[in-house]
Design a protein around this motif. Sequence first.
Motif, mmCIF file in Angstrom:
data_model
loop_
_atom_site.group_PDB
_atom_site.id
_atom_site.type_symbol
_atom_site.label_atom_id
_atom_site.label_comp_id
_atom_site.label_asym_id
_atom_site.label_seq_id
_atom_site.Cartn_x
_atom_site.Cartn_y
_atom_site.Cartn_z
ATOM 1 N N ARG A 177 0.833 -1.212 0.000
ATOM 2 C CA ARG A 177 0.000 0.000 0.000
ATOM 3 C C ARG A 177 0.863 1.256 0.000
ATOM 4 O O ARG A 177 0.535 2.248 -0.656
ATOM 5 N N GLY A 178 1.975 1.215 0.700
ATOM 6 C CA GLY A 178 2.889 2.355 0.709
ATOM 7 C C GLY A 178 3.476 2.609 -0.671
ATOM 8 O O GLY A 178 3.556 3.759 -1.122
ATOM 9 N N ARG A 179 3.878 1.534 -1.349
ATOM 10 C CA ARG A 179 4.426 1.681 -2.710
ATOM 11 C C ARG A 179 3.358 2.219 -3.652
ATOM 12 O O ARG A 179 3.646 3.072 -4.500
ATOM 13 N N GLU A 180 2.112 1.739 -3.513
ATOM 14 C CA GLU A 180 1.018 2.217 -4.363
ATOM 15 C C GLU A 180 0.757 3.708 -4.138
ATOM 16 O O GLU A 180 0.564 4.460 -5.098
ATOM 17 N N LEU B 265 2.897 5.936 -3.003
ATOM 18 C CA LEU B 265 4.047 6.672 -3.511
ATOM 19 C C LEU B 265 3.969 6.774 -5.038
ATOM 20 O O LEU B 265 4.204 7.849 -5.606
ATOM 21 N N ALA B 266 3.618 5.674 -5.705
ATOM 22 C CA ALA B 266 3.509 5.693 -7.165
ATOM 23 C C ALA B 266 2.400 6.649 -7.605
ATOM 24 O O ALA B 266 2.566 7.391 -8.566
ATOM 25 N N ALA B 267 1.279 6.626 -6.905
ATOM 26 C CA ALA B 267 0.177 7.529 -7.253
ATOM 27 C C ALA B 267 0.588 8.989 -7.033
ATOM 28 O O ALA B 267 0.241 9.863 -7.843
ATOM 29 N N GLN C 23 3.667 10.189 -7.167
ATOM 30 C CA GLN C 23 4.649 10.546 -8.186
ATOM 31 C C GLN C 23 3.982 10.737 -9.548
ATOM 32 O O GLN C 23 4.380 11.585 -10.327
ATOM 33 N N ALA C 24 2.952 9.948 -9.840
ATOM 34 C CA ALA C 24 2.231 10.083 -11.117
ATOM 35 C C ALA C 24 1.459 11.394 -11.172
ATOM 36 O O ALA C 24 1.319 11.987 -12.232
ATOM 37 N N GLY C 25 0.977 11.849 -10.041
ATOM 38 C CA GLY C 25 0.215 13.102 -9.979
ATOM 39 C C GLY C 25 1.097 14.332 -9.902
ATOM 40 O O GLY C 25 0.642 15.460 -10.116
ATOM 41 N N ALA C 26 2.369 14.168 -9.654
ATOM 42 C CA ALA C 26 3.270 15.320 -9.474
ATOM 43 C C ALA C 26 3.782 15.899 -10.761
ATOM 44 O O ALA C 26 3.651 15.589 -11.823
#
Length: 91
Positions: free
Chosen positions: A79-82, A84-86, A88-91
């Motif tokens: 869940r933490g990786r998900e 973080l990925a979300a 980073q994708a929104g940034a």
Amino acid sequence: MEINLLPGQEAHIAALAARTGRSFDDIVQEALSHWAERETDLAKFRETLDESEASLARGEGIEITAEAMHELAEDVNRRGRERLAAKQAGA
């Protein structure tokens, strides 16, 4: 009310009173206050323990095993990786 202290207790309180400049009675009253607070906390703990034991008796508990802890850790990491990925994708 009269309370009879053991000689060692009385000597300890008297030494504390002399060292701190507080009265013997103040020290005894504070000690009794701490004791009452501890008893209240202990009663609350026992109540939650009783509630927990009743919950387990009703079959509402879960067994904690090394495997269950490993699965939990993997889930938290996933869940933490998900997140973080979300992020980073929104940034």
